[in-house]
Design a protein around this motif. Structure first.
Motif, short mmCIF file in Angstrom:
data_model
loop_
_atom_site.label_atom_id
_atom_site.label_comp_id
_atom_site.label_asym_id
_atom_site.label_seq_id
_atom_site.Cartn_x
_atom_site.Cartn_y
_atom_site.Cartn_z
N VAL A 32 -1.77 -0.12 -9.51
CA VAL A 32 -1.81 0.98 -8.53
C VAL A 32 -0.48 1.74 -8.60
O VAL A 32 0.52 1.21 -9.08
N GLN A 33 -0.50 2.97 -8.10
CA GLN A 33 0.71 3.80 -8.16
C GLN A 33 1.78 3.32 -7.19
O GLN A 33 2.97 3.39 -7.48
N ASN A 34 1.34 2.86 -6.01
CA ASN A 34 2.28 2.42 -4.98
C ASN A 34 1.85 1.05 -4.45
O ASN A 34 0.92 0.96 -3.66
N LYS A 37 1.00 0.30 -0.74
CA LYS A 37 -0.17 0.92 -0.09
C LYS A 37 -1.46 0.35 -0.68
O LYS A 37 -1.48 -0.17 -1.79
N GLU A 39 -4.62 1.49 -2.33
CA GLU A 39 -4.97 2.72 -3.04
C GLU A 39 -6.50 2.91 -3.09
O GLU A 39 -7.23 2.00 -3.46
N GLU A 70 -3.47 4.94 0.68
CA GLU A 70 -3.13 6.14 -0.07
C GLU A 70 -4.38 6.63 -0.80
O GLU A 70 -4.96 5.89 -1.62
N ASN A 170 -7.90 -0.19 -4.56
CA ASN A 170 -6.74 -1.00 -4.96
C ASN A 170 -6.79 -1.48 -6.41
O ASN A 170 -6.28 -2.56 -6.73
#
Length: 199
Positions: A32-34, A37, A39, A70, A170
């Motif tokens: 995931v990008q973050n 969070k 996702e 997110e 996620n």
């Protein structure tokens, strides 16, 4: 032979169990990008009537989604036609006006039957939404949009996307109208997975 039949039986039972839960598990899971969070990625195409009909549910869900979620819109690219519409989205993203034009792009293609395939057709659309011609052309032909396009081309395969709309939770779970039984149930399943991932 009996072992093979038994294995196939177990395989289909496992697949059925996943479908009963309303989602499929991605193997392997995707990063995931973050990591802080949960996702949720929505794969879509502006030319897809099912995606268009899901939009009101997306808009309603975004107003109530948990703070730790997110949400990422991700245009799917399965052909040159899809790529042209994806480029329209990424151009809007670079210009910082996705929320302003997203619904109208759907409306123009789905209801007004505008093709919006060429740079000039999209220039008119963006100009009608207050974007200066030079700003549009600079964004449309930018390195950033080109990089986003190249990245998007491989994402469908990474997430096992075979059709849209599809939601990825996620990096682990795929929710579609088929797995969730109906499009209306997609966000109910997504919310359940968000709760599961938040624990």
């Amino acid at each position: 032979m009996l072992k093979k039949i038994a294995f196939l039986g177990l395989f289909w039972f496992a697949m059925l169990a996943k479908a009963e839960d309303g989602y499929e598990t991605l193997t392997p899971a995707q990063p995931v990008q973050n990591p802080d969070k949960i996702e949720v990625i929505e794969f879509f195409w502006y030319g897809c009537p099912h995606c268009y009909h899901l939009e009101p549910a997306v808009a309603a869900w975004l107003k109530t989604k948990p703070a730790n979620v997110e949400f990422i819109r991700q245009p799917a690219i399965f052909s040159d036609l899809w790529a042209k519409h994806a480029k329209a989205f990424f151009t809007a993203e670079v210009l910082g006006i996705v929320e302003k034009v997203h619904a109208d792009l759907f409306d123009a293609i789905q209801n007004k039957k505008q093709k919006l395939l060429t740079e000039d057709e999209l220039l008119k659309f963006f100009s009608d939404h207050g974007v200066k011609p030079d700003d549009f052309r600079n964004a449309y032909n930018s390195f950033t949009v080109d990089a986003k396009m190249r990245q998007a081309e491989g994402m469908g395969n990474r997430y096992g996307i075979t059709g849209v709309p599809a939601l990825i939770v996620n990096g682990k779970y795929k929710v579609t109208g088929t797995t969730a039984k109906t499009q209306d149930n997609m966000f109910a399943v997504t919310d359940q997975l968000i709760k599961q991932e938040s624990k």
